[in-house]
Design a protein around this motif. Structure first.
Motif, short mmCIF file in Angstrom:
data_model
loop_
_atom_site.label_atom_id
_atom_site.label_comp_id
_atom_site.label_asym_id
_atom_site.label_seq_id
_atom_site.Cartn_x
_atom_site.Cartn_y
_atom_site.Cartn_z
N LYS A 117 68.78 29.07 -46.88
CA LYS A 117 69.26 28.39 -48.26
C LYS A 117 70.58 28.83 -48.64
N THR A 118 70.76 30.13 -48.56
CA THR A 118 72.36 30.68 -48.82
C THR A 118 73.32 30.05 -47.80
N SER A 119 72.99 29.77 -46.46
CA SER A 119 73.94 29.08 -45.76
C SER A 119 74.22 27.62 -46.09
N CYS A 120 73.25 26.83 -46.59
CA CYS A 120 73.29 25.70 -47.09
C CYS A 120 74.34 25.57 -48.36
N GLU A 121 73.96 26.61 -49.05
CA GLU A 121 74.69 26.30 -50.42
C GLU A 121 76.05 26.85 -50.31
N GLU A 122 76.34 27.73 -49.36
CA GLU A 122 77.99 28.10 -48.85
C GLU A 122 78.55 26.84 -48.15
N ARG A 123 77.71 26.19 -47.37
CA ARG A 123 78.57 24.87 -46.75
C ARG A 123 78.91 24.07 -47.87
N ALA A 124 77.77 23.83 -48.71
CA ALA A 124 77.91 22.84 -49.76
C ALA A 124 79.06 23.19 -50.84
N LYS A 125 79.42 24.32 -50.99
CA LYS A 125 80.42 25.06 -51.97
C LYS A 125 81.71 24.65 -51.22
N GLN A 126 82.01 24.97 -49.84
CA GLN A 126 83.10 24.87 -49.29
C GLN A 126 83.36 23.39 -49.16
N LEU A 127 82.28 22.53 -49.06
CA LEU A 127 82.80 20.96 -49.03
C LEU A 127 83.28 20.53 -50.31
N ARG A 128 82.63 21.14 -51.39
CA ARG A 128 83.08 20.66 -52.74
C ARG A 128 84.48 21.11 -52.79
N ILE A 129 84.97 22.16 -52.33
CA ILE A 129 86.30 22.71 -52.34
C ILE A 129 87.42 21.44 -51.62
N ALA A 130 86.62 21.44 -50.59
CA ALA A 130 87.59 20.27 -49.58
C ALA A 130 87.72 19.13 -50.39
N GLN A 131 86.42 18.48 -51.03
CA GLN A 131 86.44 17.30 -51.88
C GLN A 131 87.44 17.30 -52.89
N GLN A 132 87.68 18.48 -53.64
CA GLN A 132 88.51 18.65 -54.96
C GLN A 132 89.83 18.42 -54.41
N ARG A 133 90.10 18.88 -52.98
CA ARG A 133 91.62 18.67 -52.56
C ARG A 133 92.16 17.27 -52.52
N LEU A 134 90.95 16.23 -52.40
CA LEU A 134 91.18 14.90 -52.39
C LEU A 134 91.58 14.29 -53.88
N VAL A 135 91.26 14.82 -54.70
CA VAL A 135 91.32 14.45 -56.07
C VAL A 135 92.87 14.26 -56.46
N GLY A 136 93.39 13.10 -57.03
CA GLY A 136 94.73 12.91 -57.62
C GLY A 136 95.57 11.76 -56.66
N ARG A 137 94.76 11.62 -55.41
CA ARG A 137 95.39 10.50 -54.81
C ARG A 137 95.40 9.14 -55.52
N ASP A 138 94.30 8.63 -56.31
CA ASP A 138 94.40 7.28 -57.14
C ASP A 138 95.67 7.31 -58.24
N GLN A 139 95.75 8.75 -58.68
CA GLN A 139 96.87 8.76 -59.90
C GLN A 139 98.39 8.61 -58.89
N GLU A 140 98.47 9.13 -57.86
CA GLU A 140 99.66 8.85 -57.01
C GLU A 140 100.03 7.31 -56.74
N ALA A 141 98.78 6.74 -56.49
CA ALA A 141 98.99 5.31 -56.18
C ALA A 141 99.39 4.50 -57.32
N ALA A 142 98.71 4.80 -58.39
CA ALA A 142 99.08 4.32 -59.71
C ALA A 142 100.48 4.35 -59.86
N SER A 143 101.00 5.87 -59.82
CA SER A 143 102.16 6.07 -60.20
C SER A 143 103.20 5.29 -59.15
N ALA A 144 102.77 5.07 -58.08
CA ALA A 144 103.80 4.58 -57.25
C ALA A 144 103.85 2.61 -57.45
N ALA A 145 102.67 2.28 -57.78
CA ALA A 145 102.71 0.92 -58.12
C ALA A 145 103.51 0.27 -59.58
N ALA A 146 103.26 1.40 -60.44
CA ALA A 146 103.92 1.48 -61.76
C ALA A 146 105.40 1.50 -61.54
#
Length: 235
Positions: A28-57
């Motif tokens: 269970k701890t192993s699964c929770e740790e992997r999920a935690k690391q994946l959420r950190i990785a997913q968080q790094r992808l946040v902001g790309r939509d804003q960058e696209a909107a700024s470039a289009a603007a």
């Protein structure tokens, strides 16, 4: 001079029930740790939509400014009589930046969805381990009460033996009271018999209500076993 190495005491070996619990907790701890690391990785992808909107603007604003300049020239409002020229190089840079930002946003969205699927899978495995962990805890609790059961058996054996001996003492006094002489003469012995019978009746210590405290102790152990298979019942 020889170096003296201090030996660390070895941890007590876990019982089979606790080993099964520890194995489940580790999974269970192993699964929770992997999920935690994946959420950190997913968080790094946040902001790309804003960058696209700024470039289009930025591209839209550039085109608007050029359109306004061209309209002003057509209406004769421009101080310079020459038709304004569009900065092709700058617009090309903005077009490329806009396209790149849009591609990055699309890729980030796809990657985030993929990671989200992986997070869900890890969370599901961790959730599905809850029931076997609770069952394993119940097994550990059942195993943990064995010393208490042995203590109870011994206490009951001793108590019964004492009760039997005291009852026979009372029977002896009763026999003396009824056989040693006339009723009137033996009245003090009968009074003694009644007093002894009452003393025996009240000899057992009154039951102390400890239900709440005992339940709290076991609930505390269950909570600690959910994180540590070696946890023990607190005195």
């Amino acid at each position: 001079m020889a170096t003296v190495h201090k030996l660390e005491p070895k941890a007590a070996a876990l019982s089979p029930a606790r080993e099964r619990l520890q194995d489940l907790l580790d999974k269970k701890t192993s699964c929770e740790e992997r999920a935690k690391q994946l959420r950190i990785a997913q968080q790094r992808l946040v902001g790309r939509d804003q960058e696209a909107a700024s470039a289009a603007a930025a591209l839209s604003e550039f085109d608007r400014q050029n359109a306004d300049a061209m309209a002003a020239w057509a209406r004769g409002e421009s101080k310079d009589g020459d038709m304004p020229e569009i900065d092709i190089a700058k617009r090309q840079d903005l077009v490329v930046a806009n396209a790149l930002a849009a591609e990055n946003a699309a890729a980030a969205q796809s990657a985030s969805a993929q990671i989200g699927t992986e997070i869900h899978a890890e969370d599901l495995v961790a959730t599905n381990l809850t029931m076997p962990i609770e069952a394993a805890i119940a097994e550990v609790i059942s195993e943990s009460v064995e010393p208490l059961i042995e203590d109870l058996r011994e206490s009951v054996r001793v108590a019964v033996a004492k009760q039997n001996r005291l009852k026979q003492a009372l029977q002896v006094v009763i026999g003396i009271a009824h056989s040693a002489g006339p009723l009137e003469a033996m009245k003090p012995t009968f009074d003694l018999m009644a007093d002894l019978a009452e003393r025996l009746r009240t000899a057992a210590a009154p039951v102390v209500e400890t239900t709440v405290a005992d339940r709290t102790a076991w609930d505390s152990l269950v909570a600690r076993l959910r994180n540590d298979a070696a946890a023990e019942l607190e005195a």
